[in-house]
Design a protein around this motif. Structure first.
Motif, PDB file in Angstrom:
ATOM      1  N   LEU A  59      39.067  64.394  62.672  1.00 36.02           N
ATOM      2  CA  LEU A  59      39.927  63.215  62.607  1.00 36.02           C
ATOM      3  C   LEU A  59      39.431  62.199  63.628  1.00 36.02           C
ATOM      4  N   ASN A  60      39.080  60.995  63.162  1.00 32.88           N
ATOM      5  CA  ASN A  60      38.495  59.990  64.032  1.00 32.88           C
ATOM      6  C   ASN A  60      39.196  58.657  64.046  1.00 32.88           C
ATOM      7  N   ARG A  61      39.993  58.375  63.046  1.00 35.35           N
ATOM      8  CA  ARG A  61      40.612  57.056  62.968  1.00 35.35           C
ATOM      9  C   ARG A  61      41.924  57.141  62.213  1.00 35.35           C
ATOM     10  N   PRO A  62      42.740  56.126  62.362  1.00 30.28           N
ATOM     11  CA  PRO A  62      44.004  56.130  61.609  1.00 30.28           C
ATOM     12  C   PRO A  62      43.717  56.135  60.101  1.00 30.28           C
ATOM     13  N   PRO A  63      44.631  56.680  59.309  1.00 27.43           N
ATOM     14  CA  PRO A  63      44.439  56.697  57.862  1.00 27.43           C
ATOM     15  C   PRO A  63      44.398  55.305  57.278  1.00 27.43           C
ATOM     16  N   THR A  64      43.715  55.168  56.122  1.00 24.38           N
ATOM     17  CA  THR A  64      43.644  53.877  55.418  1.00 24.38           C
ATOM     18  C   THR A  64      44.640  53.846  54.285  1.00 24.38           C
TER      19      THR A  64
ATOM     20  N   PHE B 162      39.112  62.842  49.824  1.00 26.94           N
ATOM     21  CA  PHE B 162      40.537  62.735  50.112  1.00 26.94           C
ATOM     22  C   PHE B 162      40.764  62.648  51.622  1.00 26.94           C
ATOM     23  N   PHE B 163      40.140  63.542  52.382  1.00 25.05           N
ATOM     24  CA  PHE B 163      40.344  63.567  53.823  1.00 25.05           C
ATOM     25  C   PHE B 163      39.734  62.352  54.516  1.00 25.05           C
ATOM     26  N   GLU B 164      38.681  61.770  53.956  1.00 26.14           N
ATOM     27  CA  GLU B 164      38.122  60.525  54.513  1.00 26.14           C
ATOM     28  C   GLU B 164      39.164  59.411  54.488  1.00 26.14           C
ATOM     29  N   LEU B 165      39.965  59.351  53.446  1.00 32.48           N
ATOM     30  CA  LEU B 165      41.010  58.335  53.345  1.00 32.48           C
ATOM     31  C   LEU B 165      42.094  58.514  54.401  1.00 32.48           C
ATOM     32  N   LEU B 166      42.180  59.704  54.963  1.00 32.65           N
ATOM     33  CA  LEU B 166      43.195  60.009  55.970  1.00 32.65           C
ATOM     34  C   LEU B 166      42.649  59.926  57.394  1.00 32.65           C
ATOM     35  N   GLY B 167      41.422  59.453  57.541  1.00 29.65           N
ATOM     36  CA  GLY B 167      40.865  59.246  58.866  1.00 29.65           C
ATOM     37  C   GLY B 167      39.900  60.306  59.343  1.00 29.65           C
ATOM     38  N   PHE B 168      39.532  61.242  58.502  1.00 34.99           N
ATOM     39  CA  PHE B 168      38.558  62.267  58.867  1.00 34.99           C
ATOM     40  C   PHE B 168      37.161  61.798  58.489  1.00 34.99           C
ATOM     41  N   GLU B 169      36.164  62.269  59.255  1.00 38.12           N
ATOM     42  CA  GLU B 169      34.786  62.007  58.868  1.00 38.12           C
ATOM     43  C   GLU B 169      33.974  63.279  59.040  1.00 38.12           C
ATOM     44  N   ALA B 170      32.963  63.432  58.201  1.00 35.83           N
ATOM     45  CA  ALA B 170      32.120  64.622  58.243  1.00 35.83           C
ATOM     46  C   ALA B 170      31.349  64.667  59.554  1.00 35.83           C
TER      47      ALA B 170
ATOM     48  N   ILE C  17      41.194  67.277  65.977  1.00 37.26           N
ATOM     49  CA  ILE C  17      41.630  67.986  64.773  1.00 37.26           C
ATOM     50  C   ILE C  17      40.458  68.033  63.801  1.00 37.26           C
ATOM     51  N   TYR C  18      40.117  69.240  63.394  1.00 33.14           N
ATOM     52  CA  TYR C  18      38.995  69.495  62.499  1.00 33.14           C
ATOM     53  C   TYR C  18      39.505  70.155  61.230  1.00 33.14           C
ATOM     54  N   LEU C  19      38.677  70.190  60.204  1.00 32.95           N
ATOM     55  CA  LEU C  19      38.976  70.910  58.976  1.00 32.95           C
ATOM     56  C   LEU C  19      37.671  71.249  58.290  1.00 32.95           C
ATOM     57  N   ALA C  20      37.748  72.158  57.334  1.00 33.64           N
ATOM     58  CA  ALA C  20      36.612  72.487  56.482  1.00 33.64           C
ATOM     59  C   ALA C  20      37.079  72.391  55.038  1.00 33.64           C
ATOM     60  N   THR C  21      36.244  71.796  54.203  1.00 32.45           N
ATOM     61  CA  THR C  21      36.595  71.654  52.794  1.00 32.45           C
ATOM     62  C   THR C  21      35.353  71.795  51.923  1.00 32.45           C
ATOM     63  N   THR C  22      35.556  72.341  50.755  1.00 30.49           N
ATOM     64  CA  THR C  22      34.460  72.420  49.792  1.00 30.49           C
ATOM     65  C   THR C  22      34.658  71.423  48.653  1.00 30.49           C
ATOM     66  N   THR C  23      35.862  70.864  48.533  1.00 31.15           N
ATOM     67  CA  THR C  23      36.144  70.012  47.368  1.00 31.15           C
ATOM     68  C   THR C  23      36.865  68.702  47.680  1.00 31.15           C
TER      69      THR C  23
ATOM     70  N   LYS D  64      51.106  61.954  45.594  1.00 33.04           N
ATOM     71  CA  LYS D  64      50.829  61.530  46.970  1.00 33.04           C
ATOM     72  C   LYS D  64      51.488  62.418  48.020  1.00 33.04           C
ATOM     73  N   HIS D  65      51.985  63.572  47.611  1.00 28.96           N
ATOM     74  CA  HIS D  65      52.578  64.497  48.574  1.00 28.96           C
ATOM     75  C   HIS D  65      51.519  65.099  49.490  1.00 28.96           C
ATOM     76  N   GLY D  66      50.318  65.305  48.980  1.00 27.21           N
ATOM     77  CA  GLY D  66      49.245  65.858  49.805  1.00 27.21           C
ATOM     78  C   GLY D  66      48.955  64.969  50.992  1.00 27.21           C
ATOM     79  N   ARG D  67      48.895  63.684  50.753  1.00 26.05           N
ATOM     80  CA  ARG D  67      48.670  62.710  51.833  1.00 26.05           C
ATOM     81  C   ARG D  67      49.787  62.809  52.869  1.00 26.05           C
ATOM     82  N   GLU D  68      51.024  62.797  52.396  1.00 23.14           N
ATOM     83  CA  GLU D  68      52.165  62.866  53.315  1.00 23.14           C
ATOM     84  C   GLU D  68      52.189  64.174  54.099  1.00 23.14           C
ATOM     85  N   LEU D  69      51.858  65.276  53.428  1.00 23.00           N
ATOM     86  CA  LEU D  69      51.853  66.574  54.093  1.00 23.00           C
ATOM     87  C   LEU D  69      50.794  66.616  55.192  1.00 23.00           C
TER      88      LEU D  69
END
Length: 145
Positions: A140-145, A103-111, A93-99, A74-79
């Motif tokens: 990033l659109n919402r607080p993490p779950t 994971f990022f949806e759980l942290l409040g990001f949406e495509a 805050i935006y990001l790009a991911t291929t894989t 769970k270090h990735g989440r904390e980081l």
């Protein structure tokens, strides 16, 4: 879980090596407009890196990597949470991911589609050339779950 600490660092060889080992882009690490952080556990042991790239008033989360021996704890989440807490809340805050979209949806990001990404973010080297066109772009659109 005990809290991790972030410290701003230059784009040095440890960051470069960790990103290369994880198959993440390194071609533009030394360009201006980027902040990089090393992440240490409470005992001072290096566990990973993260970065933010300016895209106008918004930011691109990038260069997030946990060293192999510390993965699946769970270090990735904390980081990610510590990194996205760095900029002002007014910044998108935006990001790009291929894989790692799930994971990022759980942290409040949406495509989001590319037409919903601000031009300065879309024009970053990361989104305009380093990441494949098939990468999922997220905001990033919402607080993490």
């Amino acid at each position: 879980m005990r809290e991790l600490t972030l410290k701003e660092i230059p784009s040095g060889s440890d960051l470069r090596a960790a990103l290369m080992a994880a198959g993440l882009p390194i071609d533009d690490l030394d360009e201006p407009g980027r902040l990089y952080f090393e992440c240490r556990n409470p005992d001072g042991v290096l566990i990973g890196f993260s970065g933010l790239e300016k895209g106008g008033p918004d930011l691109l989360l990038r260069s997030v990597v946990i060293l192999p021996e510390f993965r699946s704890r769970k270090h990735g989440r904390e980081l990610v949470l510590a990194t996205i807490a760095q900029p002002p809340s007014s910044a998108g805050i935006y990001l790009a991911t291929t894989t790692a979209a799930a994971f990022f949806e759980l942290l409040g990001f949406e495509a989001v589609t590319r037409d919903r990404v601000p031009e300065p973010v879309l024009s970053t080297h990361q989104l305009s050339g380093l990441c494949p066109a098939s990468a999922t772009i997220m905001r990033l659109n919402r607080p993490p779950t």
